[in-house]
Write an enzyme that holds these catalytic residues in place. Structure first.
Site, PDB file in Angstrom:
ATOM      1  N   SER A   1       0.839  -1.238   0.071  1.00  0.00           N
ATOM      2  CA  SER A   1      -0.059   0.220   0.115  1.00  0.00           C
ATOM      3  C   SER A   1       0.937   1.239  -0.167  1.00  0.00           C
ATOM      4  CB  SER A   1      -0.856   0.049   1.086  1.00  0.00           C
ATOM      5  OG  SER A   1      -1.658   1.209   1.130  1.00  0.00           O
TER       6      SER A   1
ATOM      7  N   HIS B   1      -1.151  -1.019  -4.545  1.00  0.00           N
ATOM      8  CA  HIS B   1      -2.318  -0.663  -3.772  1.00  0.00           C
ATOM      9  C   HIS B   1      -2.511   0.836  -3.446  1.00  0.00           C
ATOM     10  CE1 HIS B   1      -6.208  -1.734  -1.470  1.00  0.00           C
ATOM     11  NE2 HIS B   1      -5.575  -0.656  -0.734  1.00  0.00           N
TER      12      HIS B   1
ATOM     13  N   ASP C   1      -4.518   3.975  -2.102  1.00  0.00           N
ATOM     14  CA  ASP C   1      -5.738   4.426  -1.224  1.00  0.00           C
ATOM     15  C   ASP C   1      -6.172   5.927  -1.594  1.00  0.00           C
ATOM     16  OD1 ASP C   1      -5.971   2.008   0.364  1.00  0.00           O
ATOM     17  OD2 ASP C   1      -4.017   2.214   1.078  1.00  0.00           O
TER      18      ASP C   1
ATOM     19  N   MET D   1      -8.807   8.924  -0.552  1.00  0.00           N
ATOM     20  CA  MET D   1      -9.578   8.844   0.599  1.00  0.00           C
ATOM     21  C   MET D   1      -9.964  10.448   0.506  1.00  0.00           C
ATOM     22  SD  MET D   1      -7.550   7.615   3.816  1.00  0.00           S
ATOM     23  CE  MET D   1      -6.439   6.207   3.944  1.00  0.00           C
TER      24      MET D   1
ATOM     25  N   HIS E   1      -7.958   1.574  -4.549  1.00  0.00           N
ATOM     26  CA  HIS E   1      -8.902   1.507  -3.425  1.00  0.00           C
ATOM     27  C   HIS E   1      -9.600   2.876  -3.138  1.00  0.00           C
ATOM     28  CE1 HIS E   1      -9.813   0.423   1.077  1.00  0.00           C
ATOM     29  NE2 HIS E   1     -10.752   0.424   0.316  1.00  0.00           N
TER      30      HIS E   1
ATOM     31  N   MET F   1     -11.789   5.229  -1.147  1.00  0.00           N
ATOM     32  CA  MET F   1     -12.583   5.462   0.018  1.00  0.00           C
ATOM     33  C   MET F   1     -13.287   6.647   0.062  1.00  0.00           C
ATOM     34  SD  MET F   1      -9.668   3.806   2.690  1.00  0.00           S
ATOM     35  CE  MET F   1      -8.553   3.925   1.127  1.00  0.00           C
TER      36      MET F   1
ATOM     37  N   MET G   1     -11.988  -5.294   4.407  1.00  0.00           N
ATOM     38  CA  MET G   1     -11.300  -4.461   5.176  1.00  0.00           C
ATOM     39  C   MET G   1     -11.127  -5.128   6.687  1.00  0.00           C
ATOM     40  SD  MET G   1     -10.418  -2.095   3.635  1.00  0.00           S
ATOM     41  CE  MET G   1      -9.509  -1.394   4.892  1.00  0.00           C
TER      42      MET G   1
ATOM     43  N   ASP H   1      -7.156  -6.147   3.551  1.00  0.00           N
ATOM     44  CA  ASP H   1      -6.411  -4.810   3.806  1.00  0.00           C
ATOM     45  C   ASP H   1      -6.589  -4.387   5.350  1.00  0.00           C
ATOM     46  OD1 ASP H   1      -5.548  -2.358   3.408  1.00  0.00           O
ATOM     47  OD2 ASP H   1      -7.267  -1.512   2.065  1.00  0.00           O
TER      48      ASP H   1
HETATM   49  C1  DX5 Z   1      -6.455   1.885   5.276  1.00  0.00           C
HETATM   50  C2  DX5 Z   1      -6.135   1.544   4.155  1.00  0.00           C
HETATM   51  C3  DX5 Z   1      -5.063   0.556   3.826  1.00  0.00           C
HETATM   52  C4  DX5 Z   1      -3.813   0.841   4.465  1.00  0.00           C
HETATM   53  C5  DX5 Z   1      -3.175  -0.383   5.201  1.00  0.00           C
HETATM   54  O1  DX5 Z   1      -7.641   2.693   5.150  1.00  0.00           O
HETATM   55  O2  DX5 Z   1      -7.022   0.963   3.090  1.00  0.00           O
HETATM   56  O3  DX5 Z   1      -4.561   0.138   2.449  1.00  0.00           O
HETATM   57  O4  DX5 Z   1      -2.838   1.546   3.785  1.00  0.00           O
HETATM   58  O5  DX5 Z   1      -2.079   0.042   5.780  1.00  0.00           O
HETATM   59  P1  DX5 Z   1      -1.501  -0.876   7.078  1.00  0.00           P
HETATM   60  O6  DX5 Z   1      -1.070  -2.121   6.098  1.00  0.00           O
HETATM   61  O7  DX5 Z   1      -0.395  -0.532   7.627  1.00  0.00           O
HETATM   62  O8  DX5 Z   1      -2.470  -1.648   8.107  1.00  0.00           O
HETATM   63 ZN    ZN Z   2      -6.646  -0.034   1.050  1.00  0.00          ZN
END
Ligand code: DX5
Ligand code: ZN
Length: 213
Positions: free
Chosen positions: A5, A30, A32, A34, A63, A65, A134, A172
């Site tokens: 990620s 990956h 993320d 947000m 991903h 969010m 998740m 994840d």
């Molecule tokens: C959290 C993200 C994850 C995050 C995971 O909302 O969707 O992808 O980067 O991080 P770790 O592996 O540190 O929990």
């Molecule tokens: Zn993620």
């Protein structure tokens, strides 16, 4: 498979991060995104990701969010993404969004928050390419793994087999060697890991170890 990620990378030196990453045994990157609305945090947006996409040599596992992810199908496609993940909780018309992602030429993933039961996928499982579970509440890296997720992976595996779905199972949040092993045994196909990989003294090695589970 492993999908490191980007959220845990050093954003001040993304080129160096991509150097080891491109040569590593990672399968996907990956990403993320947000919005500060669907989750209580903001990460990065498309202007930053366009630069990352240019130097990344592996498929992008995006991903989102964010609320109304259907508004960004074309932006994600323009990055050259392989997979676009949208949250079940963010899509009133999930079936339509999955169709839009496929029309744009990408694989479609549906993501479930920790409190959302796998049963909600009953009527969409056969149409999706991946389900992302998740194992933390989304929004931040470095959180504690929610143990209940292991059981949830088993139940999802059953649902996918029963509905004739060929979707991959991705997990994840809080993934390390210990939780990763439990998840793989339960039937997970793809492990996302942020802090475990990027905070390791040798990130490529940490990635390799997860890939071998
Ligand atoms: C959290 C993200 C994850 C995050 C995971 O909302 O969707 O992808 O980067 O991080 P770790 O592996 O540190 O929990
Ligand atoms: Zn993620």
């Amino acid at each position: 498979m492993v999908s490191p990620s980007l959220l845990s990378a050093n954003f001040a030196n993304l080129e160096a991060e991509m150097n080891w990453f491109n040569q590593s045994s990672a399968d996907w990157l990956h990403i993320d995104v947000m919005d500060g609305v669907f989750v209580p945090n903001i990460s990065f947006g498309f202007p930053v990701l366009r630069h990352v996409a240019r130097i990344c040599r592996k498929p992008l596992d995006v991903h989102l969010m964010i609320v109304q992810p259907e508004k960004f199908v074309q932006e994600v496609k323009a990055l050259g993404a392989y997979l676009m993940n949208v949250h079940y909780e963010a899509c009133t018309h999930l079936h339509r969004v999955v169709g839009q992602i496929h029309e744009a030429g990408m694989k479609a993933g549906v993501t479930l928050n920790p409190a959302t039961p796998v049963g909600v996928l009953e009527d969409i499982a056969a149409d999706v390419d991946l389900v992302l579970l998740m194992s933390v509440n989304p929004g931040f890296g470095g959180q504690q793994f929610i143990p209940h997720t292991v059981e949830k992976v088993r139940r999802l595996r059953e649902l996918l087999d029963r509905t004739g779905s060929r979707a991959l199972i991705e997990v994840d949040g809080g993934v390390n060697l210990e939780t990763g092993r439990m998840l793989r045994e339960a039937g997970a196909d793809v492990l996302v890991a942020g802090s475990y990989i990027f905070a390791a003294p040798d990130p490529a090695k940490a990635c390799e170890e997860l890939a071998r589970l």
